[in-house]
Motif scaffolding. Structure first.
Motif, PDB file in Angstrom:
ATOM      1  N   LEU A 280     -10.094  -3.492  18.744  1.00  0.00           N
ATOM      2  CA  LEU A 280      -9.855  -3.680  16.936  1.00  0.00           C
ATOM      3  C   LEU A 280      -9.577  -5.162  16.778  1.00  0.00           C
ATOM      4  N   GLY A 281     -10.061  -5.400  15.645  1.00  0.00           N
ATOM      5  CA  GLY A 281     -10.060  -6.992  14.997  1.00  0.00           C
ATOM      6  C   GLY A 281      -8.905  -6.876  14.180  1.00  0.00           C
ATOM      7  N   PRO A 282      -8.060  -8.175  13.985  1.00  0.00           N
ATOM      8  CA  PRO A 282      -7.286  -8.066  12.883  1.00  0.00           C
ATOM      9  C   PRO A 282      -7.346  -7.439  11.574  1.00  0.00           C
ATOM     10  N   ASP A 283      -8.635  -7.307  11.084  1.00  0.00           N
ATOM     11  CA  ASP A 283      -8.858  -6.538   9.824  1.00  0.00           C
ATOM     12  C   ASP A 283      -8.614  -5.108   9.800  1.00  0.00           C
ATOM     13  N   ALA A 284      -8.908  -4.650  11.063  1.00  0.00           N
ATOM     14  CA  ALA A 284      -8.556  -3.163  11.272  1.00  0.00           C
ATOM     15  C   ALA A 284      -7.143  -2.842  11.102  1.00  0.00           C
ATOM     16  N   VAL A 285      -6.126  -3.789  11.559  1.00  0.00           N
ATOM     17  CA  VAL A 285      -4.769  -3.384  11.073  1.00  0.00           C
ATOM     18  C   VAL A 285      -4.579  -3.462   9.817  1.00  0.00           C
ATOM     19  N   TYR A 286      -5.237  -4.110   8.923  1.00  0.00           N
ATOM     20  CA  TYR A 286      -5.282  -3.943   7.662  1.00  0.00           C
ATOM     21  C   TYR A 286      -5.678  -2.712   7.019  1.00  0.00           C
ATOM     22  N   GLN A 287      -6.663  -2.245   7.593  1.00  0.00           N
ATOM     23  CA  GLN A 287      -7.356  -0.936   6.861  1.00  0.00           C
ATOM     24  C   GLN A 287      -6.455   0.153   7.412  1.00  0.00           C
ATOM     25  N   ILE A 288      -5.863   0.032   8.669  1.00  0.00           N
ATOM     26  CA  ILE A 288      -4.859   1.112   9.052  1.00  0.00           C
ATOM     27  C   ILE A 288      -3.638   1.146   8.200  1.00  0.00           C
ATOM     28  N   VAL A 289      -3.013   0.066   7.789  1.00  0.00           N
ATOM     29  CA  VAL A 289      -1.952   0.041   7.027  1.00  0.00           C
ATOM     30  C   VAL A 289      -2.066   0.648   5.683  1.00  0.00           C
ATOM     31  N   ARG A 290      -3.351   0.226   5.264  1.00  0.00           N
ATOM     32  CA  ARG A 290      -3.719   0.659   3.647  1.00  0.00           C
ATOM     33  C   ARG A 290      -4.048   1.948   3.644  1.00  0.00           C
ATOM     34  N   LYS A 291      -4.752   2.562   4.815  1.00  0.00           N
ATOM     35  CA  LYS A 291      -5.115   4.214   4.788  1.00  0.00           C
ATOM     36  C   LYS A 291      -3.853   4.885   4.908  1.00  0.00           C
ATOM     37  N   ARG A 292      -2.887   4.527   5.673  1.00  0.00           N
ATOM     38  CA  ARG A 292      -1.622   5.300   5.672  1.00  0.00           C
ATOM     39  C   ARG A 292      -0.874   5.338   4.697  1.00  0.00           C
ATOM     40  N   LEU A 293      -0.778   4.006   3.942  1.00  0.00           N
ATOM     41  CA  LEU A 293       0.257   4.090   2.765  1.00  0.00           C
ATOM     42  C   LEU A 293      -0.416   4.929   1.894  1.00  0.00           C
ATOM     43  N   ALA A 294      -1.697   5.096   1.544  1.00  0.00           N
ATOM     44  CA  ALA A 294      -2.378   5.861   0.812  1.00  0.00           C
ATOM     45  C   ALA A 294      -1.955   7.358   1.083  1.00  0.00           C
ATOM     46  N   LEU A 295      -2.272   7.725   2.103  1.00  0.00           N
ATOM     47  CA  LEU A 295      -2.028   9.143   2.717  1.00  0.00           C
ATOM     48  C   LEU A 295      -0.395   9.587   2.404  1.00  0.00           C
ATOM     49  N   ALA A 296       0.524   8.770   2.624  1.00  0.00           N
ATOM     50  CA  ALA A 296       1.896   8.882   2.360  1.00  0.00           C
ATOM     51  C   ALA A 296       2.181   8.866   0.952  1.00  0.00           C
ATOM     52  N   GLY A 297       1.310   8.485   0.075  1.00  0.00           N
ATOM     53  CA  GLY A 297       1.514   8.595  -1.404  1.00  0.00           C
ATOM     54  C   GLY A 297       1.958   7.344  -1.933  1.00  0.00           C
ATOM     55  N   TYR A 298       1.848   6.227  -1.455  1.00  0.00           N
ATOM     56  CA  TYR A 298       2.153   4.759  -2.047  1.00  0.00           C
ATOM     57  C   TYR A 298       0.976   4.342  -2.828  1.00  0.00           C
ATOM     58  N   PRO A 299       1.303   3.515  -3.714  1.00  0.00           N
ATOM     59  CA  PRO A 299       0.350   2.852  -4.560  1.00  0.00           C
ATOM     60  C   PRO A 299      -0.521   1.867  -3.914  1.00  0.00           C
ATOM     61  N   ASP A 300      -1.591   1.704  -4.344  1.00  0.00           N
ATOM     62  CA  ASP A 300      -2.651   0.839  -3.819  1.00  0.00           C
ATOM     63  C   ASP A 300      -2.027  -0.564  -3.783  1.00  0.00           C
ATOM     64  N   GLY A 301      -1.818  -1.426  -3.085  1.00  0.00           N
ATOM     65  CA  GLY A 301      -1.187  -2.664  -2.985  1.00  0.00           C
ATOM     66  C   GLY A 301       0.368  -2.894  -2.840  1.00  0.00           C
ATOM     67  N   PHE A 302       0.862  -1.653  -2.346  1.00  0.00           N
ATOM     68  CA  PHE A 302       2.151  -1.492  -1.945  1.00  0.00           C
ATOM     69  C   PHE A 302       2.830  -2.486  -1.060  1.00  0.00           C
ATOM     70  N   ALA A 303       1.934  -2.526   0.011  1.00  0.00           N
ATOM     71  CA  ALA A 303       2.276  -3.349   1.260  1.00  0.00           C
ATOM     72  C   ALA A 303       1.114  -3.581   2.066  1.00  0.00           C
ATOM     73  N   SER A 304       1.243  -5.053   2.874  1.00  0.00           N
ATOM     74  CA  SER A 304       0.319  -5.276   3.700  1.00  0.00           C
ATOM     75  C   SER A 304       0.619  -5.278   4.995  1.00  0.00           C
ATOM     76  N   PRO A 305      -0.127  -5.428   6.108  1.00  0.00           N
ATOM     77  CA  PRO A 305       0.495  -5.813   7.678  1.00  0.00           C
ATOM     78  C   PRO A 305       1.639  -6.534   7.661  1.00  0.00           C
ATOM     79  N   HIS A 306       1.784  -7.487   6.829  1.00  0.00           N
ATOM     80  CA  HIS A 306       2.847  -8.288   6.861  1.00  0.00           C
ATOM     81  C   HIS A 306       4.267  -7.776   6.860  1.00  0.00           C
TER      82      HIS A 306
END
Length: 357
Positions: A280-306
């Motif tokens: 995986l490249g660094p951008d994949a970590v961003y996509q994974i965090v974004r996807k899991r946050l959405a699945l957990a019910g958090y709003p878009d932009g709630f958090a980033s990999p940082h």
């Protein structure tokens, strides 16, 4: 016949033999973090293009000079300490900025962040030092212009993640990871990224199987991790990090079911559910965090990999862990930087905040 040195490498005295010149260049490359070398290259490209474009409106040569002229350095400061979006359309600085945007060297006409200007100036100064020359940025007038520009552009830095991924948020993300290979990978990646001290994206995806020791997993449920380098440590100087308990079990499970024996630790997964050789490249970590946050019910932009990094330190503060212990894993070099996360928690828990009831 030897190749000429890259422009971001030091100029060597002519008295040195070819062997000694090569040794000096090799020493410089080995002693400078790769991210710093890449920054020198990017900044050199930017500065060279800026000067060649700006020279059409100013009375100086389009190519870089060594040492550079003070008026060129001052104009660089002036062009990068003001917003150009409201400047007249025929403003020379705006025209140059638009050309740089067209070439993907600049993002917008907004005033660049002071840290961006500081980095480019630092690179320009470093290039002068490599040539054993004094840079124009040492002149009193230019130093003062930089100070004034920094104050004029000062604003509160935006957090790298809107919210920290504390233990509660992390547990919600882990709940979305099922028993598929993708779910197993994401669970291991998130737990390693959080529990090993809040790793940066590049540190997570840069890990190889050889960097992970499973020797103490069966006896102590410990996994040792050796980062090759980090933002604050040079290659070979990064201390070993440890994973314990659930995080160690999640990583061991991923390595076992994905049958990873060497190469990249975290791999892409095919549509058929197989682990691919491509890591995986660094951008994949961003996509994974974004996807899991959405699945957990958090709003878009709630958090980033940082948020994995800020969340680890925030949780350490909430749990009362000594800041030195947290920094031992997070590898923060600055106590002041790590202290920010502790200060936010300390203020909220301060009894003096409840004086009014």
């Amino acid at each position: 016949m030897s190749q000429p040195p890259a422009p971001h490498l030091p100029t060597t005295p002519p008295a040195l033999s070819e062997h000694d010149r090569n040794a000096l260049h090799d020493l410089y490359v080995r002693g400078t973090p790769r991210n710093t070398l890449r920054a020198y290259e990017r900044d050199l490209i930017y500065i060279t293009m800026w000067k060649s474009l700006r020279a059409s409106e100013a009375a100086f040569a389009p190519s870089l000079s060594w040492p550079e002229q003070e008026d060129v350095a001052l104009l660089f400061i002036l062009d990068h300490t003001r917003g150009l979006d409201k400047a007249p359309k025929d403003d020379p600085a705006r025209l140059v900025a638009e050309a740089l945007i067209d070439q993907s060297l600049r993002k917008s006409l907004a005033c660049p962040a002071p840290s961006t200007l500081d980095r480019r100036v630092a690179s320009w100064r470093a290039l002068h030092r490599m040539k054993n020359l004094e840079s124009p940025f040492e002149a009193p007038l230019i130093k003062q212009a930089r100070t004034k520009g920094r104050k004029a552009a000062a604003k509160a830095p935006a957090p790298k993640s809107a919210h920290p991924i504390t233990r509660e948020v992390l547990e919600a993300l882990l709940e979305t990871c099922d028993g598929s290979l993708r779910g197993i990978r994401d669970r291991a990646l998130l737990m390693l990224g959080w529990a090993s001290g809040g790793r940066r994206r590049s540190e997570i995806t840069g890990l190889l199987r050889e960097d992970v020791s499973l020797k103490e997993f069966q006896s102590k449920s410990l996994i040792w991790i050796q980062l090759v380098e980090s933002k604050t440590t040079l290659k070979g100087e990064t201390p070993r990090l440890v994973l314990k308990g659930r995080a160690a079990q999640a990583l061991y499970h991923w390595i076992e079911v994905a049958e990873i024996e060497d190469g990249g630790l975290f791999r892409a997964i095919s549509k058929s559910g197989r682990a691919l050789p491509r890591r995986l490249g660094p951008d994949a970590v961003y996509q994974i965090v974004r996807k899991r946050l959405a699945l957990a019910g958090y709003p878009d932009g709630f958090a980033s990999p940082h948020g994995l990094r800020s969340g680890f330190l925030t949780q350490a503060a909430l749990d009362g862990a000594p800041i030195q212990a947290a920094m031992r894993l997070s590898l923060h070099r600055s106590m002041a930087q790590a202290q920010k996360y502790y200060d936010d928690v300390d203020v909220a828990e301060n009894p003096a905040a409840d004086l009014l009831g």
